[in-house]
Scaffold this motif. Structure first.
Motif, PDB file in Angstrom:
ATOM      1  N   GLU A  31       0.836  -1.204   0.000  1.00 13.80           N
ATOM      2  CA  GLU A  31       0.000   0.000   0.000  1.00 13.80           C
ATOM      3  C   GLU A  31       0.868   1.250   0.000  1.00 13.80           C
ATOM      4  O   GLU A  31       2.043   1.212   0.360  1.00 13.80           O
ATOM      5  CB  GLU A  31      -0.906   0.023   1.234  1.00 13.80           C
ATOM      6  N   ILE A  32       0.282   2.357  -0.380  1.00 18.68           N
ATOM      7  CA  ILE A  32       0.976   3.640  -0.357  1.00 18.68           C
ATOM      8  C   ILE A  32       1.131   4.081   1.091  1.00 18.68           C
ATOM      9  O   ILE A  32       0.163   4.071   1.850  1.00 18.68           O
ATOM     10  CB  ILE A  32       0.204   4.705  -1.160  1.00 18.68           C
ATOM     11  N   PRO A  33       2.338   4.444   1.506  1.00 15.79           N
ATOM     12  CA  PRO A  33       2.534   4.930   2.879  1.00 15.79           C
ATOM     13  C   PRO A  33       1.683   6.168   3.152  1.00 15.79           C
ATOM     14  O   PRO A  33       1.425   6.974   2.254  1.00 15.79           O
ATOM     15  CB  PRO A  33       4.022   5.260   2.933  1.00 15.79           C
ATOM     16  N   GLN A  34       1.267   6.314   4.383  1.00 18.67           N
ATOM     17  CA  GLN A  34       0.469   7.462   4.806  1.00 18.67           C
ATOM     18  C   GLN A  34       1.263   8.269   5.821  1.00 18.67           C
ATOM     19  O   GLN A  34       1.976   7.704   6.649  1.00 18.67           O
ATOM     20  CB  GLN A  34      -0.840   6.997   5.449  1.00 18.67           C
ATOM     21  N   VAL A  35       1.127   9.588   5.757  1.00 21.80           N
ATOM     22  CA  VAL A  35       1.758  10.459   6.753  1.00 21.80           C
ATOM     23  C   VAL A  35       0.826  10.465   7.964  1.00 21.80           C
ATOM     24  O   VAL A  35      -0.214  11.113   7.965  1.00 21.80           O
ATOM     25  CB  VAL A  35       1.982  11.880   6.210  1.00 21.80           C
ATOM     26  N   ALA A  36       1.187   9.717   8.995  1.00 17.74           N
ATOM     27  CA  ALA A  36       0.320   9.533  10.155  1.00 17.74           C
ATOM     28  C   ALA A  36       0.547  10.577  11.242  1.00 17.74           C
ATOM     29  O   ALA A  36      -0.382  10.928  11.965  1.00 17.74           O
ATOM     30  CB  ALA A  36       0.532   8.140  10.738  1.00 17.74           C
ATOM     31  N   TYR A  37       1.777  11.065  11.367  1.00 12.44           N
ATOM     32  CA  TYR A  37       2.108  12.014  12.423  1.00 12.44           C
ATOM     33  C   TYR A  37       2.836  13.225  11.836  1.00 12.44           C
ATOM     34  O   TYR A  37       4.024  13.424  12.077  1.00 12.44           O
ATOM     35  CB  TYR A  37       2.976  11.338  13.498  1.00 12.44           C
ATOM     36  N   PRO A  38       2.138  14.055  11.064  1.00 16.52           N
ATOM     37  CA  PRO A  38       2.795  15.166  10.360  1.00 16.52           C
ATOM     38  C   PRO A  38       3.461  16.175  11.281  1.00 16.52           C
ATOM     39  O   PRO A  38       4.487  16.762  10.933  1.00 16.52           O
ATOM     40  CB  PRO A  38       1.660  15.810   9.563  1.00 16.52           C
ATOM     41  N   GLU A  39       2.919  16.345  12.473  1.00 15.72           N
ATOM     42  CA  GLU A  39       3.471  17.340  13.402  1.00 15.72           C
ATOM     43  C   GLU A  39       4.823  16.913  13.970  1.00 15.72           C
ATOM     44  O   GLU A  39       5.554  17.726  14.519  1.00 15.72           O
ATOM     45  CB  GLU A  39       2.485  17.631  14.539  1.00 15.72           C
ATOM     46  N   GLU A  40       5.185  15.645  13.804  1.00 17.52           N
ATOM     47  CA  GLU A  40       6.456  15.132  14.314  1.00 17.52           C
ATOM     48  C   GLU A  40       7.609  15.257  13.310  1.00 17.52           C
ATOM     49  O   GLU A  40       8.752  14.982  13.637  1.00 17.52           O
ATOM     50  CB  GLU A  40       6.307  13.671  14.721  1.00 17.52           C
ATOM     51  N   CYS A  41       7.310  15.674  12.087  1.00 20.79           N
ATOM     52  CA  CYS A  41       8.329  15.745  11.031  1.00 20.79           C
ATOM     53  C   CYS A  41       9.404  16.772  11.378  1.00 20.79           C
ATOM     54  O   CYS A  41       9.106  17.912  11.717  1.00 20.79           O
ATOM     55  CB  CYS A  41       7.688  16.104   9.695  1.00 20.79           C
ATOM     56  N   TRP A  42      10.670  16.349  11.268  1.00 18.86           N
ATOM     57  CA  TRP A  42      11.813  17.225  11.536  1.00 18.86           C
ATOM     58  C   TRP A  42      12.318  17.916  10.279  1.00 18.86           C
ATOM     59  O   TRP A  42      13.265  18.682  10.324  1.00 18.86           O
ATOM     60  CB  TRP A  42      12.971  16.426  12.115  1.00 18.86           C
ATOM     61  N   HIS A  43      11.743  17.588   9.137  1.00 22.33           N
ATOM     62  CA  HIS A  43      12.169  18.141   7.848  1.00 22.33           C
ATOM     63  C   HIS A  43      13.632  17.804   7.562  1.00 22.33           C
ATOM     64  O   HIS A  43      14.395  18.615   7.069  1.00 22.33           O
ATOM     65  CB  HIS A  43      11.921  19.654   7.785  1.00 22.33           C
ATOM     66  N   CYS A  44      14.018  16.571   7.886  1.00 19.28           N
ATOM     67  CA  CYS A  44      15.411  16.143   7.704  1.00 19.28           C
ATOM     68  C   CYS A  44      15.715  15.767   6.252  1.00 19.28           C
ATOM     69  O   CYS A  44      16.862  15.646   5.881  1.00 19.28           O
ATOM     70  CB  CYS A  44      15.735  14.973   8.627  1.00 19.28           C
ATOM     71  N   ASN A  45      14.680  15.542   5.450  1.00 12.29           N
ATOM     72  CA  ASN A  45      14.805  15.256   4.025  1.00 12.29           C
ATOM     73  C   ASN A  45      15.216  13.810   3.727  1.00 12.29           C
ATOM     74  O   ASN A  45      15.473  13.460   2.583  1.00 12.29           O
ATOM     75  CB  ASN A  45      15.785  16.230   3.360  1.00 12.29           C
ATOM     76  N   ALA A  46      15.305  12.954   4.730  1.00 12.12           N
ATOM     77  CA  ALA A  46      15.716  11.566   4.502  1.00 12.12           C
ATOM     78  C   ALA A  46      14.737  10.840   3.588  1.00 12.12           C
ATOM     79  O   ALA A  46      15.150  10.102   2.698  1.00 12.12           O
ATOM     80  CB  ALA A  46      15.842  10.824   5.830  1.00 12.12           C
ATOM     81  N   CYS A  47      13.452  11.047   3.785  1.00 12.36           N
ATOM     82  CA  CYS A  47      12.448  10.360   2.967  1.00 12.36           C
ATOM     83  C   CYS A  47      12.539  10.779   1.503  1.00 12.36           C
ATOM     84  O   CYS A  47      12.364   9.966   0.601  1.00 12.36           O
ATOM     85  CB  CYS A  47      11.045  10.607   3.510  1.00 12.36           C
TER      86      CYS A  47
END
Length: 76
Positions: A31-47
Motif C-alpha cells: 500500500e501507499i505509505p500514509q503520513v500519520a504524524y505530520p506534526e512530528e516531522c523534523w524536515h530532515c529530508n531523509a524520505c
C-alpha cells in the motif's frame, strides 16, 4: 509542513517509512505509505533523498527556507 507522497509515482516500497527517524509514516506492505504524524516531522529530508521513485516531496516551513544556504555558494 508534512511530506507529500505523490501517489502516481509511489511504488509502495515503504522506504520513506523505513528511513524516517521520527516514524511519521504508516505503511502496510503493498500500500501507499500514509503520513500519520505530520506534526512530528523534523524536515530532515531523509524520505525525499532515499525514495527510489522520487515520489516524496518535502515542503519546508518559511522559517526553514529563510535559514537555508546553498553550500555551493559558500567560499573559503
Amino acid at each position: 509542513m508534512p511530506p507529500i507522497i505523490h501517489t502516481e509515482q509511489c511504488t509502495h516500497c515503504g522506504m520513506c517509512a523505513t528511513i524516517c527517524p521520527m516514524n511519521i509514516f504508516k505503511h502496510k506492505k503493498g500500500e501507499i505509505p500514509q503520513v500519520a504524524y505530520p506534526e512530528e516531522c523534523w524536515h530532515c529530508n531523509a524520505c525525499v533523498l532515499d525514495c527510489p521513485a522520487e515520489a516524496v516531496e518535502l515542503r519546508l516551513p518559511l522559517n526553514y527556507m529563510v535559514l537555508h544556504v546553498d553550500a555551493n555558494t559558500l567560499h573559503a
